[in-house]
Design a protein around this motif. Structure first.
Motif, short mmCIF file in Angstrom:
data_model
loop_
_atom_site.label_atom_id
_atom_site.label_comp_id
_atom_site.label_asym_id
_atom_site.label_seq_id
_atom_site.Cartn_x
_atom_site.Cartn_y
_atom_site.Cartn_z
N LEU A 170 -2.98 -2.97 -2.07
CA LEU A 170 -2.70 -4.09 -1.18
C LEU A 170 -3.98 -4.87 -0.90
CD1 LEU A 170 -0.32 -2.10 -0.90
CD2 LEU A 170 -0.32 -2.55 1.54
N TYR A 171 -3.90 -6.20 -1.05
CA TYR A 171 -5.06 -7.06 -0.88
C TYR A 171 -4.73 -8.20 0.09
CZ TYR A 171 -6.74 -4.77 -5.15
OH TYR A 171 -7.13 -3.83 -6.08
N GLY A 172 -5.54 -8.34 1.13
CA GLY A 172 -5.44 -9.50 2.02
C GLY A 172 -4.11 -9.64 2.74
N THR A 205 5.31 7.86 -7.70
CA THR A 205 3.98 8.45 -7.60
C THR A 205 2.99 7.39 -7.13
OG1 THR A 205 4.48 9.99 -9.37
CG2 THR A 205 2.16 9.61 -8.87
N ALA A 206 2.29 7.68 -6.03
CA ALA A 206 1.44 6.68 -5.39
C ALA A 206 -0.03 7.10 -5.34
CB ALA A 206 1.95 6.42 -3.98
N ILE A 207 -0.42 8.04 -6.20
CA ILE A 207 -1.81 8.50 -6.22
C ILE A 207 -2.74 7.33 -6.55
CG2 ILE A 207 -3.41 10.01 -7.45
CD1 ILE A 207 -1.10 11.98 -7.76
N ASN A 208 -3.92 7.31 -5.89
CA ASN A 208 -4.93 6.27 -6.10
C ASN A 208 -4.50 4.90 -5.58
OD1 ASN A 208 -6.72 8.11 -7.36
ND2 ASN A 208 -5.63 7.84 -9.30
N SER A 209 -3.72 4.88 -4.53
CA SER A 209 -3.35 3.63 -3.88
C SER A 209 -4.50 3.14 -3.02
CB SER A 209 -2.10 3.84 -3.01
OG SER A 209 -1.00 4.22 -3.81
N GLY A 210 -4.42 1.86 -2.59
CA GLY A 210 -5.54 1.32 -1.82
C GLY A 210 -5.17 0.15 -0.94
N VAL A 211 -5.97 -0.04 0.12
CA VAL A 211 -5.81 -1.16 1.04
C VAL A 211 -7.15 -1.89 1.12
CG1 VAL A 211 -5.28 -1.83 3.41
CG2 VAL A 211 -4.08 0.10 2.36
N TYR A 212 -7.17 -3.19 0.82
CA TYR A 212 -8.41 -3.94 0.73
C TYR A 212 -8.29 -5.26 1.50
CZ TYR A 212 -8.69 -0.70 -3.19
OH TYR A 212 -8.66 0.44 -3.98
N THR A 244 -7.53 4.60 -0.65
CA THR A 244 -8.82 3.95 -0.37
C THR A 244 -8.59 2.81 0.60
OG1 THR A 244 -9.68 4.48 -2.58
CG2 THR A 244 -10.76 2.70 -1.37
N VAL A 245 -9.38 2.75 1.66
CA VAL A 245 -9.30 1.65 2.63
C VAL A 245 -10.67 0.99 2.73
CG1 VAL A 245 -8.84 0.99 5.01
CG2 VAL A 245 -7.47 2.81 3.94
N GLU A 246 -10.73 -0.30 2.39
CA GLU A 246 -12.00 -1.02 2.43
C GLU A 246 -11.83 -2.39 3.11
OE1 GLU A 246 -13.46 -1.42 -1.56
OE2 GLU A 246 -13.87 0.73 -1.79
N HIS A 247 -12.83 -2.78 3.90
CA HIS A 247 -12.90 -4.12 4.50
C HIS A 247 -11.61 -4.48 5.25
CE1 HIS A 247 -16.50 -4.41 2.10
NE2 HIS A 247 -15.82 -4.28 0.99
#
Length: 269
Positions: A170-172, A205-212, A244-247
């Protein structure tokens, strides 16, 4: 019609391009469907569709625009309703996955510039088989969700989130709807929750998902819990290795009651 028949099936998916040109389809109704949505199974592109006064009940897998998105694109779509959309029903006893825009997404699917303003809830607050997201119900890690907004209140189910209830990158994205779990919820978050195989009922399967670069300003809360639960302002996962959660940041109120893991940004096991 009293109950719309979705365009595209698993045997005959929609593979073309549909451009709604921002026209509005009012009073969209659908009920008692295994696969729900204006479009059912999509491998092509659906864009610029606006649905208002949406009524969908007793849907097992679905989203207002698209039930299942496989390698396709949903872009620039919006949904509005003054009623609360309900997921599930007595006729469905297995998994139920629902998103305000898309039900499930995988195989490199793309969801971008979409907005949901419907309230969504599971009919049975403590059914442990329900995954509900304001934009998408469940997404594989290779699904990209860009610049989407949820303003609807999302409640009940095993996995509950403002943008995506299980997985994706997920981005923005922004959520300002209130997100509310139930006593048997495993993960509740303002933006995204993630589960892994062997914990709860995993739909994709949602392994290695992320929020940016995402923001939550909605209230995230759960009642007194009966199971281990992760509650996060941005993200919640039963294992830190899968998100992963960034910014990203949270300015919403978090109410965890007796939940096992509660965090302002990310609650991970």
């Amino acid at each position: 019609t009293s109950s719309w028949v979705s365009i595209g099936t698993e045997d005959h998916p929609f593979k073309g391009t549909f451009d709604g040109a921002h026209h509005t389809l009012d009073n969209f109704k659908q009920s008692s469907r295994y696969l729900g949505g204006l479009f059912g199974y999509v491998e092509g592109t659906v864009k610029n569709v606006v649905l208002t006064n949406v009524t969908m009940t007793s849907i097992q897998y679905g989203g207002s625009i698209c039930g299942m998105l496989r390698g396709g694109t949903v872009e620039g779509c919006k949904t509005y309703s003054s009623d609360t959309l309900t997921v599930g029903g007595a006729e469905y006893h297995g998994h139920r996955v629902f998103g305000g825009i898309v039900g499930t997404a995988s195989r490199g699917a793309s969801i971008k510039y979409c907005e949901n303003y419907m309230h969504i809830r599971a009919t049975d607050a403590n059914n442990p088989y329900v995954s509900i997201g304001g934009i998408v119900g469940s997404a594989s890690a290779d699904t990209r969700v860009d610049t989407c907004v949820n303003g609807g209140n999302i409640s009940n189910g095993e996995f509950v989130a403002g943008i995506c209830a299980n997985g994706g990158k997920l981005y923005g994205c922004i959520n300002y709807g209130n997100i509310t779990g139930a006593s048997l919820s495993h993960a509740v978050a303002g933006i995204s929750t993630v589960s892994v195989e062997g914990h709860g009922r995993v739909y994709i399967t949602a392994i290695n998902s992320g929020v940016y670069g995402c923001v939550n300003s909605g209230k995230v809360s759960v009642p007194v819990m009966s199971v281990t639960c992760y509650v996060g302002g941005v993200g919640a996962s039963n294992t830190a290795n899968n998100m992963t959660v960034e910014h990203s940041y949270n300015v919403g109120q978090i109410s965890g009651n007796n939940a096992t893991y509660v965090a302002g940004v990310a609650a991970c096991g």
